[in-house]
Design a protein around this motif. Structure first.
Motif, mmCIF file in Angstrom:
data_model
loop_
_atom_site.group_PDB
_atom_site.id
_atom_site.type_symbol
_atom_site.label_atom_id
_atom_site.label_comp_id
_atom_site.label_asym_id
_atom_site.label_seq_id
_atom_site.Cartn_x
_atom_site.Cartn_y
_atom_site.Cartn_z
ATOM 1 N N GLN A 70 -16.107 -9.165 -67.340
ATOM 2 C CA GLN A 70 -16.411 -8.494 -66.081
ATOM 3 C C GLN A 70 -15.485 -7.302 -65.853
ATOM 4 O O GLN A 70 -15.931 -6.249 -65.376
ATOM 5 C CB GLN A 70 -16.320 -9.482 -64.924
ATOM 6 N N CYS A 71 -14.220 -7.444 -66.200
ATOM 7 C CA CYS A 71 -13.283 -6.326 -66.048
ATOM 8 C C CYS A 71 -13.687 -5.148 -66.931
ATOM 9 O O CYS A 71 -13.637 -3.992 -66.493
ATOM 10 C CB CYS A 71 -11.855 -6.767 -66.349
ATOM 11 N N PHE A 72 -14.088 -5.424 -68.169
ATOM 12 C CA PHE A 72 -14.567 -4.334 -69.029
ATOM 13 C C PHE A 72 -15.783 -3.661 -68.396
ATOM 14 O O PHE A 72 -15.892 -2.435 -68.399
ATOM 15 C CB PHE A 72 -14.898 -4.841 -70.436
ATOM 16 N N ALA A 73 -16.706 -4.453 -67.846
ATOM 17 C CA ALA A 73 -17.925 -3.901 -67.251
ATOM 18 C C ALA A 73 -17.625 -3.117 -65.970
ATOM 19 O O ALA A 73 -18.312 -2.132 -65.666
ATOM 20 C CB ALA A 73 -18.914 -5.026 -66.951
ATOM 21 N N ASN A 74 -16.594 -3.526 -65.231
ATOM 22 C CA ASN A 74 -16.280 -2.911 -63.938
ATOM 23 C C ASN A 74 -15.190 -1.846 -64.010
ATOM 24 O O ASN A 74 -14.814 -1.295 -62.972
ATOM 25 C CB ASN A 74 -15.863 -3.998 -62.944
ATOM 26 N N GLY A 88 -4.311 6.202 -64.719
ATOM 27 C CA GLY A 88 -5.509 5.646 -65.320
ATOM 28 C C GLY A 88 -6.779 5.743 -64.504
ATOM 29 O O GLY A 88 -7.856 5.929 -65.070
ATOM 30 N N GLU A 89 -6.668 5.590 -63.198
ATOM 31 C CA GLU A 89 -7.878 5.545 -62.382
ATOM 32 C C GLU A 89 -8.539 6.919 -62.285
ATOM 33 O O GLU A 89 -7.874 7.929 -62.190
ATOM 34 C CB GLU A 89 -7.548 5.054 -60.964
ATOM 35 N N PHE A 90 -9.877 6.882 -62.278
ATOM 36 C CA PHE A 90 -10.639 8.100 -61.977
ATOM 37 C C PHE A 90 -10.613 8.284 -60.477
ATOM 38 O O PHE A 90 -10.858 7.347 -59.725
ATOM 39 C CB PHE A 90 -12.078 7.994 -62.481
ATOM 40 N N LYS A 91 -10.324 9.445 -60.059
ATOM 41 C CA LYS A 91 -10.216 9.737 -58.620
ATOM 42 C C LYS A 91 -11.437 10.477 -58.139
ATOM 43 O O LYS A 91 -12.111 11.152 -58.809
ATOM 44 C CB LYS A 91 -8.976 10.556 -58.355
ATOM 45 N N TRP A 102 -4.482 -0.789 -72.473
ATOM 46 C CA TRP A 102 -4.628 -1.616 -71.288
ATOM 47 C C TRP A 102 -5.283 -0.849 -70.150
ATOM 48 O O TRP A 102 -5.284 0.376 -70.140
ATOM 49 C CB TRP A 102 -3.303 -2.212 -70.843
ATOM 50 N N PHE A 103 -5.849 -1.613 -69.218
ATOM 51 C CA PHE A 103 -6.421 -1.057 -68.000
ATOM 52 C C PHE A 103 -6.380 -2.135 -66.930
ATOM 53 O O PHE A 103 -6.143 -3.310 -67.223
ATOM 54 C CB PHE A 103 -7.865 -0.562 -68.225
ATOM 55 N N ASN A 121 -13.066 1.302 -63.958
ATOM 56 C CA ASN A 121 -13.268 2.609 -63.354
ATOM 57 C C ASN A 121 -12.043 3.472 -63.641
ATOM 58 O O ASN A 121 -11.231 3.734 -62.775
ATOM 59 C CB ASN A 121 -13.485 2.484 -61.844
ATOM 60 N N GLY A 122 -11.901 3.846 -64.884
ATOM 61 C CA GLY A 122 -10.759 4.652 -65.266
ATOM 62 C C GLY A 122 -10.623 4.645 -66.764
ATOM 63 O O GLY A 122 -11.469 4.122 -67.489
#
Length: 98
Positions: free
Chosen positions: A27-31, A95-98, A52-53, A33-34
């Protein structure tokens, strides 16, 4: 994508607080956002490098997922756990897309 999780890592994940399942990691891979970041800490150096993410499961559990790309269709899971404040800060900044 195939998740390659050794028995020792499965045991480690099961003993985390909260416990982390293979489905949580999927689920983390699917969700996600970055972008993924490289783990450059000397004690975690690997070839190829560990990436890592931080992402949430479908139920909102935030996890740091550490993995090694394993071409062509899978990844080797090294760890997954609730991130600490410093890890969250680093991922928010780089890491996050803003």
């Amino acid at each position: 994508m195939e998740l390659l999780i050794s028995q020792s890592v499965r045991i480690k994940l099961a003993n985390k607080q909260p416990p982390v399942s293979e489905e949580d990691i999927r689920q983390c891979f699917a969700n996600k956002n970055g972008k993924t970041l490289l783990d450059t800490r000397e004690k975690n150096v690997s070839t190829p490098p560990t990436r890592w993410f931080i992402a949430e499961t479908d139920l909102g559990l935030r996890l740091k997922v550490c993995y090694i790309p394993n071409a062509p269709d899978g990844v080797i899971i090294r760890s997954a756990y609730a991130p600490n404040a410093d890890e969250s800060r680093i991922y928010t900044k780089y890491g996050e897309f803003k």
